[in-house]
Design a protein around this motif. Structure first.
Motif, PDB file in Angstrom:
ATOM      1  N   VAL A   1     -16.139 -47.913   5.046  1.00 58.84           N
ATOM      2  CA  VAL A   1     -17.302 -48.115   4.572  1.00 58.84           C
ATOM      3  C   VAL A   1     -17.525 -48.966   3.460  1.00 58.84           C
ATOM      4  CG1 VAL A   1     -19.418 -46.963   3.460  1.00 58.84           C
ATOM      5  CG2 VAL A   1     -17.784 -45.679   5.200  1.00 58.84           C
TER       6      VAL A   1
ATOM      7  N   PHE B   1     -22.299 -38.246  15.028  1.00 58.98           N
ATOM      8  CA  PHE B   1     -21.817 -37.938  13.688  1.00 58.98           C
ATOM      9  C   PHE B   1     -22.848 -37.105  12.882  1.00 58.98           C
ATOM     10  CE2 PHE B   1     -23.672 -41.131  10.557  1.00 58.98           C
ATOM     11  CZ  PHE B   1     -24.355 -41.937  11.557  1.00 58.98           C
TER      12      PHE B   1
ATOM     13  N   LYS C   1     -20.620 -50.858   2.968  1.00 57.67           N
ATOM     14  CA  LYS C   1     -21.957 -50.976   2.425  1.00 57.67           C
ATOM     15  C   LYS C   1     -22.308 -51.152   0.759  1.00 57.67           C
ATOM     16  CE  LYS C   1     -22.714 -45.829   1.929  1.00 57.67           C
ATOM     17  NZ  LYS C   1     -23.856 -44.923   1.691  1.00 57.67           N
TER      18      LYS C   1
ATOM     19  N   ASN D   1     -16.596 -38.030   5.246  1.00 54.69           N
ATOM     20  CA  ASN D   1     -16.680 -38.953   4.349  1.00 54.69           C
ATOM     21  C   ASN D   1     -15.266 -38.849   3.450  1.00 54.69           C
ATOM     22  OD1 ASN D   1     -17.079 -36.457   3.289  1.00 54.69           O
ATOM     23  ND2 ASN D   1     -19.013 -37.171   2.135  1.00 54.69           N
ATOM     24  N   THR D   2     -15.048 -39.478   2.467  1.00 58.62           N
ATOM     25  CA  THR D   2     -13.797 -39.484   1.796  1.00 58.62           C
ATOM     26  C   THR D   2     -13.669 -37.927   1.269  1.00 58.62           C
ATOM     27  OG1 THR D   2     -14.161 -41.646   0.941  1.00 58.62           O
ATOM     28  CG2 THR D   2     -12.542 -40.216  -0.297  1.00 58.62           C
TER      29      THR D   2
ATOM     30  N   ARG E   1     -31.356 -35.588   5.283  1.00 60.92           N
ATOM     31  CA  ARG E   1     -31.846 -36.870   4.978  1.00 60.92           C
ATOM     32  C   ARG E   1     -32.356 -37.626   6.210  1.00 60.92           C
ATOM     33  NH1 ARG E   1     -27.196 -40.506   1.616  1.00 60.92           N
ATOM     34  NH2 ARG E   1     -26.254 -40.455   3.725  1.00 60.92           N
TER      35      ARG E   1
ATOM     36  N   TYR F   1     -19.785 -43.749  -8.143  1.00 63.61           N
ATOM     37  CA  TYR F   1     -20.092 -44.658  -7.264  1.00 63.61           C
ATOM     38  C   TYR F   1     -21.330 -45.561  -7.801  1.00 63.61           C
ATOM     39  CZ  TYR F   1     -18.968 -41.173  -3.600  1.00 63.61           C
ATOM     40  OH  TYR F   1     -18.439 -40.076  -2.724  1.00 63.61           O
TER      41      TYR F   1
ATOM     42  N   LYS G   1     -26.963 -39.526  15.011  1.00 65.12           N
ATOM     43  CA  LYS G   1     -26.902 -38.878  13.893  1.00 65.12           C
ATOM     44  C   LYS G   1     -27.517 -37.499  13.762  1.00 65.12           C
ATOM     45  CE  LYS G   1     -25.963 -38.777   9.235  1.00 65.12           C
ATOM     46  NZ  LYS G   1     -26.446 -39.705   8.378  1.00 65.12           N
TER      47      LYS G   1
ATOM     48  N   ARG H   1     -15.147 -41.753   8.016  1.00 64.35           N
ATOM     49  CA  ARG H   1     -16.041 -42.898   7.197  1.00 64.35           C
ATOM     50  C   ARG H   1     -15.501 -42.601   5.862  1.00 64.35           C
ATOM     51  NH1 ARG H   1     -19.677 -39.602   9.921  1.00 64.35           N
ATOM     52  NH2 ARG H   1     -20.524 -39.002   7.872  1.00 64.35           N
ATOM     53  N   PHE H   2     -14.394 -43.779   5.391  1.00 68.01           N
ATOM     54  CA  PHE H   2     -13.876 -43.793   4.085  1.00 68.01           C
ATOM     55  C   PHE H   2     -14.410 -44.654   3.210  1.00 68.01           C
ATOM     56  CE2 PHE H   2      -9.564 -44.916   2.278  1.00 68.01           C
ATOM     57  CZ  PHE H   2      -9.453 -43.871   1.354  1.00 68.01           C
ATOM     58  N   GLY H   3     -15.103 -44.054   2.169  1.00 73.63           N
ATOM     59  CA  GLY H   3     -15.976 -45.109   1.382  1.00 73.63           C
ATOM     60  C   GLY H   3     -15.311 -44.992  -0.031  1.00 73.63           C
ATOM     61  N   ILE H   4     -15.855 -43.985  -0.851  1.00 74.66           N
ATOM     62  CA  ILE H   4     -15.447 -44.187  -2.242  1.00 74.66           C
ATOM     63  C   ILE H   4     -13.866 -44.170  -2.423  1.00 74.66           C
ATOM     64  CG2 ILE H   4     -15.388 -41.569  -2.806  1.00 74.66           C
ATOM     65  CD1 ILE H   4     -16.962 -44.324  -5.232  1.00 74.66           C
TER      66      ILE H   4
ATOM     67  N   TYR I   1     -19.405 -51.223  -2.160  1.00 73.34           N
ATOM     68  CA  TYR I   1     -19.437 -50.342  -3.435  1.00 73.34           C
ATOM     69  C   TYR I   1     -19.435 -51.403  -4.691  1.00 73.34           C
ATOM     70  CZ  TYR I   1     -19.091 -46.301  -0.518  1.00 73.34           C
ATOM     71  OH  TYR I   1     -18.996 -45.073   0.402  1.00 73.34           O
TER      72      TYR I   1
ATOM     73  N   HIS J   1     -23.235 -35.891   8.299  1.00 69.56           N
ATOM     74  CA  HIS J   1     -22.780 -36.177   7.115  1.00 69.56           C
ATOM     75  C   HIS J   1     -22.867 -35.057   6.011  1.00 69.56           C
ATOM     76  CE1 HIS J   1     -21.659 -39.210   3.925  1.00 69.56           C
ATOM     77  NE2 HIS J   1     -22.901 -38.889   3.283  1.00 69.56           N
TER      78      HIS J   1
ATOM     79  N   LEU K   1     -25.134 -47.373   9.209  1.00 67.04           N
ATOM     80  CA  LEU K   1     -25.279 -45.580   9.165  1.00 67.04           C
ATOM     81  C   LEU K   1     -26.429 -45.414   8.961  1.00 67.04           C
ATOM     82  CD1 LEU K   1     -22.194 -45.652   6.798  1.00 67.04           C
ATOM     83  CD2 LEU K   1     -22.063 -44.738   9.015  1.00 67.04           C
TER      84      LEU K   1
HETATM   85  C1  UAH Z   1     -23.200 -41.710   6.478  1.00 69.81           C
HETATM   86  C2  UAH Z   1     -22.414 -42.019   5.364  1.00 69.81           C
HETATM   87  C3  UAH Z   1     -22.532 -42.245   4.208  1.00 69.81           C
HETATM   88  O1  UAH Z   1     -23.919 -42.326   3.773  1.00 69.81           O
HETATM   89  C4  UAH Z   1     -21.440 -42.680   3.208  1.00 69.81           C
HETATM   90  C5  UAH Z   1     -20.120 -42.435   3.862  1.00 69.81           C
HETATM   91  C6  UAH Z   1     -19.211 -42.861   2.799  1.00 69.81           C
HETATM   92  O2  UAH Z   1     -19.182 -41.761   1.794  1.00 69.81           O
HETATM   93  P1  UAH Z   1     -18.157 -41.641   0.491  1.00 69.81           P
HETATM   94  O3  UAH Z   1     -18.218 -43.003  -0.043  1.00 69.81           O
HETATM   95  O4  UAH Z   1     -18.122 -40.450   0.093  1.00 69.81           O
HETATM   96  O5  UAH Z   1     -16.545 -41.791   1.303  1.00 69.81           O
HETATM   97  C7  UAH Z   1     -20.132 -41.935   4.942  1.00 69.81           C
HETATM   98  N1  UAH Z   1     -21.021 -41.835   5.739  1.00 69.81           N
END
Ligand code: UAH
Length: 392
Positions: free
Chosen positions: A37, A167, A39, A209-210, A139, A362, A132, A225-228, A43, A169, A85
């Motif tokens: 992720v 998916f 976006k 998510n993470t 949300r 974040y 979604k 979905r690997f973000g933080i 980050y 969230h 997303l």
């Molecule tokens: C829909 C969606 C998000 O808005 C954010 C993420 C990533 O979250 P983390 O940063 O907590 O991993 C995934 N999906």
């Protein structure tokens, strides 16, 4: 020559990004794919550079919040699947087709309108759609089974839209209390079962998510979905302290002393004269301020690292400049000062900065903006620089 003239910069350790992908890879089931992720400009770390590193480390898809973020990645030549997303205004479908970007949908009317616009435009390439499902985030997303079935049927009969994913969230997967997350997951599995019962073949399924990938790796389905975590940060102090996985922070914020003075008598520092340096104190000026995304809330509260020691920010953080009180070491103009990250044994983590600011980790790198150059390193060596204040 450096492509920027500024003594303030962000350093991103690409080895850390790579290591974090490997860490989560070994934590989740074999066969579960990783969406990186990226976006919000990765980050705050830089979406293009992070995306390239994550993909070369084993991620197979990218997640962004809006179509323009996807276009930035395509314009940089990145060809991996990209999913938006968040919500996309329906007129974005033509561009999504042109740029081969997948979109998120949760309204039947949106799906019908998107299909009709693509047909009218004679779009050559169908647009991949991920449904979604709102299982408790409140949300965006479809909530009811009948609406989900209607949406799936709409996608199945569309000619220019391709149902590519489904998916949800999680709202609380980073918390010790798992009740809400378990309830969300139960709702999600019930809705997946209903789709199957009605004869639909499920496309790519993803919910983690993470936080969920760390705490509930068995829920990986087809993809996480690997973000933080990609950036080496934990979604919460609870998960950080549990230490199921070892993540490596990727970002440091660095600057240099541009002016030094020794108070020869008590002297006030910065706007509002909120700090008075005592006779003999040494005050250093740093070329960074709130217009860079270094929050004014650090005024008289935040810290910096100089000569391997933690020193205090004194007076108000200005738009472009910040003062620190030098203690315990001599200082020179040009000395490196670390605002986030490590210097010797000392560290100011993004978690610590976030706690001081009353926010979450974040937000801290996301605040660093286009004025601050991003310097990318591998094995400690500079590999590239991105500076968005300058035209390309
Ligand atoms: C829909 C969606 C998000 O808005 C954010 C993420 C990533 O979250 P983390 O940063 O907590 O991993 C995934 N999906």
């Amino acid at each position: 020559m450096k492509p920027y003239v500024r003594d303030t910069w962000v350093e991103v350790d690409l080895d850390a990004i790579r290591a974090n992908v490997h860490t989560i890879r070994s934590h989740i089931p074999v066969g579960t794919r990783i969406m990186a992720v990226v976006k919000a400009d990765g980050y705050g770390h830089g979406a293009v550079e992070v995306a390239r590193e994550a993909l070369s480390a084993g991620a197979t898809a990218l997640g962004v919040a809006m179509l323009d973020e996807a276009k930035v990645l395509r314009q940089a030549g990145i060809q991996a699947p990209i999913l938006v997303l968040g919500y996309t205004p329906v007129d974005g479908v033509i561009q999504a087709s042109e740029w081969e970007v997948e979109l998120t949908a949760y309204h039947t009317e949106w799906v019908e309108e998107a299909e009709s616009r693509l047909v009218q435009a004679g779009a050559a390439r169908p647009v991949g759609i991920h449904i979604k499902v709102d299982t408790g985030m409140g949300r965006i997303g479809v909530r009811k089974e009948e609406e989900l079935l209607e949406l799936a049927a709409g996608l199945a009969s569309a000619t220019r839209l391709k149902w590519s994913g489904i998916f949800t969230h999680f709202a609380c997967a980073d918390e010790e209390d798992t009740a809400h997350t378990l309830a969300q997951h139960e709702r999600f599995t019930a809705l997946l079962a209903a789709l199957k019962q009605h004869g639909f073949t499920l496309p790519t399924v993803h919910c983690c998510n993470t936080a969920a990938a760390i705490a509930f790796p068995k829920w990986g389905y087809d993809m996480i979905r690997f973000g933080i975590g990609l950036y080496g940060l934990y979604p919460s102090m609870y998960l950080k302290e549990r230490r199921d996985v070892e993540l490596t922070p990727a970002l440091s914020l660095k600057t240099r002393i541009v002016h030094l003075k020794r108070a020869e008598e008590p002297m006030t520092i910065s706007y509002g004269a909120t700090y008075t340096a005592e006779t003999g104190e040494t005050i250093a000026t740093l070329p960074i301020g709130y217009a860079d995304g270094f929050p004014r809330a650090f005024s008289n509260r935040g810290f910096a690292l100089h000569a391997g020691q933690k020193v205090q920010i004194v007076g108000r953080v200005c738009m472009d400049q910040t003062m620190i009180r030098i203690t315990g070491a001599t200082a020179d103009i040009g000395d490196e000062v670390v605002l986030y990250g490590k210097q010797g044994e000392a560290e100011i983590s993004l978690d610590e900065a976030a706690a001081l600011l009353g926010t979450i980790n974040y937000e801290v790198p996301c605040m660093l903006n286009y004025r601050v150059p991003r310097v990318y390193k591998r094995e400690g060596q500079l590999v590239s620089v991105s500076h968005q204040i300058l035209p390309k």
